[in-house]
Design a protein around this motif. Sequence first.
Motif, PDB file in Angstrom:
ATOM      1  N   ASP A  57       9.939  11.821  15.838  1.00  0.00           N
ATOM      2  CA  ASP A  57      10.288  10.408  16.024  1.00  0.00           C
ATOM      3  C   ASP A  57       9.118   9.560  16.515  1.00  0.00           C
ATOM      4  O   ASP A  57       9.244   8.348  16.638  1.00  0.00           O
ATOM      5  CB  ASP A  57      11.440  10.272  17.029  1.00  0.00           C
ATOM      6  N   GLU A  58       7.994  10.209  16.819  1.00  0.00           N
ATOM      7  CA  GLU A  58       6.859   9.486  17.386  1.00  0.00           C
ATOM      8  C   GLU A  58       5.789   9.182  16.336  1.00  0.00           C
ATOM      9  O   GLU A  58       5.300  10.093  15.670  1.00  0.00           O
ATOM     10  CB  GLU A  58       6.220  10.280  18.526  1.00  0.00           C
ATOM     11  N   PRO A  59       5.400   7.908  16.206  1.00  0.00           N
ATOM     12  CA  PRO A  59       4.298   7.587  15.295  1.00  0.00           C
ATOM     13  C   PRO A  59       2.968   8.031  15.895  1.00  0.00           C
ATOM     14  O   PRO A  59       2.736   7.885  17.099  1.00  0.00           O
ATOM     15  CB  PRO A  59       4.374   6.063  15.183  1.00  0.00           C
ATOM     16  N   VAL A  60       2.115   8.600  15.046  1.00  0.00           N
ATOM     17  CA  VAL A  60       0.792   9.041  15.488  1.00  0.00           C
ATOM     18  C   VAL A  60      -0.318   8.272  14.775  1.00  0.00           C
ATOM     19  O   VAL A  60      -1.489   8.424  15.109  1.00  0.00           O
ATOM     20  CB  VAL A  60       0.601  10.562  15.301  1.00  0.00           C
ATOM     21  N   ALA A  61       0.061   7.442  13.806  1.00  0.00           N
ATOM     22  CA  ALA A  61      -0.901   6.595  13.092  1.00  0.00           C
ATOM     23  C   ALA A  61      -0.124   5.460  12.443  1.00  0.00           C
ATOM     24  O   ALA A  61       1.060   5.610  12.126  1.00  0.00           O
ATOM     25  CB  ALA A  61      -1.657   7.387  12.027  1.00  0.00           C
ATOM     26  N   GLY A  62      -0.807   4.345  12.247  1.00  0.00           N
ATOM     27  CA  GLY A  62      -0.149   3.226  11.591  1.00  0.00           C
ATOM     28  C   GLY A  62      -1.154   2.227  11.058  1.00  0.00           C
ATOM     29  O   GLY A  62      -2.280   2.133  11.555  1.00  0.00           O
ATOM     30  N   VAL A  63      -0.726   1.506  10.040  1.00  0.00           N
ATOM     31  CA  VAL A  63      -1.531   0.415   9.488  1.00  0.00           C
ATOM     32  C   VAL A  63      -0.571  -0.702   9.103  1.00  0.00           C
ATOM     33  O   VAL A  63       0.556  -0.448   8.668  1.00  0.00           O
ATOM     34  CB  VAL A  63      -2.383   0.871   8.264  1.00  0.00           C
ATOM     35  N   ALA A  64      -1.025  -1.948   9.299  1.00  0.00           N
ATOM     36  CA  ALA A  64      -0.234  -3.117   8.919  1.00  0.00           C
ATOM     37  C   ALA A  64      -1.186  -4.162   8.348  1.00  0.00           C
ATOM     38  O   ALA A  64      -2.260  -4.404   8.908  1.00  0.00           O
ATOM     39  CB  ALA A  64       0.508  -3.678  10.124  1.00  0.00           C
ATOM     40  N   MET A  65      -0.794  -4.753   7.220  1.00  0.00           N
ATOM     41  CA  MET A  65      -1.631  -5.751   6.564  1.00  0.00           C
ATOM     42  C   MET A  65      -0.788  -6.952   6.171  1.00  0.00           C
ATOM     43  O   MET A  65       0.223  -6.817   5.482  1.00  0.00           O
ATOM     44  CB  MET A  65      -2.282  -5.164   5.311  1.00  0.00           C
ATOM     45  N   LEU A  66      -1.191  -8.131   6.619  1.00  0.00           N
ATOM     46  CA  LEU A  66      -0.551  -9.381   6.229  1.00  0.00           C
ATOM     47  C   LEU A  66      -1.079  -9.795   4.865  1.00  0.00           C
ATOM     48  O   LEU A  66      -2.275  -9.665   4.595  1.00  0.00           O
ATOM     49  CB  LEU A  66      -0.877 -10.492   7.224  1.00  0.00           C
ATOM     50  N   VAL A  67      -0.208 -10.312   4.018  1.00  0.00           N
ATOM     51  CA  VAL A  67      -0.613 -10.819   2.714  1.00  0.00           C
ATOM     52  C   VAL A  67      -0.312 -12.316   2.688  1.00  0.00           C
ATOM     53  O   VAL A  67       0.828 -12.727   2.900  1.00  0.00           O
ATOM     54  CB  VAL A  67       0.126 -10.107   1.560  1.00  0.00           C
ATOM     55  N   GLN A 100      -3.914   2.042  -2.506  1.00  0.00           N
ATOM     56  CA  GLN A 100      -3.105   2.220  -3.716  1.00  0.00           C
ATOM     57  C   GLN A 100      -2.147   1.050  -3.875  1.00  0.00           C
ATOM     58  O   GLN A 100      -1.957   0.523  -4.974  1.00  0.00           O
ATOM     59  CB  GLN A 100      -2.341   3.547  -3.667  1.00  0.00           C
ATOM     60  N   TRP A 101      -1.542   0.632  -2.783  1.00  0.00           N
ATOM     61  CA  TRP A 101      -0.610  -0.493  -2.807  1.00  0.00           C
ATOM     62  C   TRP A 101      -1.346  -1.769  -3.198  1.00  0.00           C
ATOM     63  O   TRP A 101      -0.859  -2.556  -4.004  1.00  0.00           O
ATOM     64  CB  TRP A 101       0.060  -0.629  -1.438  1.00  0.00           C
ATOM     65  N   VAL A 102      -2.546  -1.983  -2.617  1.00  0.00           N
ATOM     66  CA  VAL A 102      -3.358  -3.161  -2.943  1.00  0.00           C
ATOM     67  C   VAL A 102      -3.668  -3.179  -4.437  1.00  0.00           C
ATOM     68  O   VAL A 102      -3.538  -4.217  -5.099  1.00  0.00           O
ATOM     69  CB  VAL A 102      -4.658  -3.181  -2.106  1.00  0.00           C
ATOM     70  N   THR A 106      -0.460  -7.376  -7.785  1.00  0.00           N
ATOM     71  CA  THR A 106      -1.260  -8.360  -8.522  1.00  0.00           C
ATOM     72  C   THR A 106      -1.541  -9.629  -7.711  1.00  0.00           C
ATOM     73  O   THR A 106      -2.409 -10.405  -8.092  1.00  0.00           O
ATOM     74  CB  THR A 106      -0.568  -8.744  -9.842  1.00  0.00           C
ATOM     75  N   ARG A 107      -0.834  -9.844  -6.603  1.00  0.00           N
ATOM     76  CA  ARG A 107      -1.090 -11.035  -5.779  1.00  0.00           C
ATOM     77  C   ARG A 107      -2.438 -10.946  -5.069  1.00  0.00           C
ATOM     78  O   ARG A 107      -3.081 -11.955  -4.793  1.00  0.00           O
ATOM     79  CB  ARG A 107      -0.031 -11.185  -4.676  1.00  0.00           C
ATOM     80  N   ILE A 108      -2.869  -9.746  -4.732  1.00  0.00           N
ATOM     81  CA  ILE A 108      -3.996  -9.556  -3.826  1.00  0.00           C
ATOM     82  C   ILE A 108      -5.316  -9.496  -4.588  1.00  0.00           C
ATOM     83  O   ILE A 108      -5.497  -8.670  -5.470  1.00  0.00           O
ATOM     84  CB  ILE A 108      -3.804  -8.278  -2.994  1.00  0.00           C
ATOM     85  N   LYS A 109      -6.232 -10.387  -4.203  1.00  0.00           N
ATOM     86  CA  LYS A 109      -7.559 -10.431  -4.812  1.00  0.00           C
ATOM     87  C   LYS A 109      -8.625  -9.836  -3.897  1.00  0.00           C
ATOM     88  O   LYS A 109      -9.671  -9.396  -4.349  1.00  0.00           O
ATOM     89  CB  LYS A 109      -7.956 -11.872  -5.157  1.00  0.00           C
ATOM     90  N   ARG A 110      -8.385  -9.859  -2.587  1.00  0.00           N
ATOM     91  CA  ARG A 110      -9.338  -9.268  -1.657  1.00  0.00           C
ATOM     92  C   ARG A 110      -8.603  -8.863  -0.379  1.00  0.00           C
ATOM     93  O   ARG A 110      -7.517  -9.343  -0.085  1.00  0.00           O
ATOM     94  CB  ARG A 110     -10.488 -10.212  -1.337  1.00  0.00           C
ATOM     95  N   VAL A 111      -9.253  -7.971   0.358  1.00  0.00           N
ATOM     96  CA  VAL A 111      -8.713  -7.483   1.637  1.00  0.00           C
ATOM     97  C   VAL A 111      -9.820  -7.575   2.672  1.00  0.00           C
ATOM     98  O   VAL A 111     -10.966  -7.196   2.403  1.00  0.00           O
ATOM     99  CB  VAL A 111      -8.222  -6.018   1.526  1.00  0.00           C
TER     100      VAL A 111
END
Length: 145
Positions: A57-67, A100-102, A106-111
């Motif tokens: 139940d415990e997260p050990v890693a995470g990533v979050a990206m606003l689009v 892979q998601w990026v 098709t909306r995303i042109k850069r990160v």
Amino acid sequence: MLEYRRIRPMDVQAISRLAMRAVSCAPYEVSLEKIVQMATFFAVHHEHFQLAAFDGDEPVAGVAMLVTEMPIFKGGEGTIAFCFSERPGAGRAILRRLMQWVQADTRIKRVSWGMNAGFDPRIAKVAQRIGFGESFNTFMYQKGA
């Protein structure tokens, strides 16, 4: 064995604890309330990317990206708002899935992925391996500094 999945509203408290550990040495005053608000936002808004690695139940890693839409240019951009790993290999795995998601969105042109002063230089190597080919200086003004 780690489970990789999107966070759900029931995970907000656990992912907030992970985020607090990630920013424990930040030079700024940290707001747990804001971290919980951001975790809640990502748990319910699926147009943005987020993924966590869980050990039970415990997260050990995470990533979050606003689009968001780019302010001047056509298309959208992703801004990595959070990325942290306490488990070797889990950070690379979630970043590969992010990219892979990026590629599929098709909306995303850069990160962009801003690094704080004193960041671990190994992060730059990981970023290059997963496709980040450019970097540049960002000038910051901080009131009271």
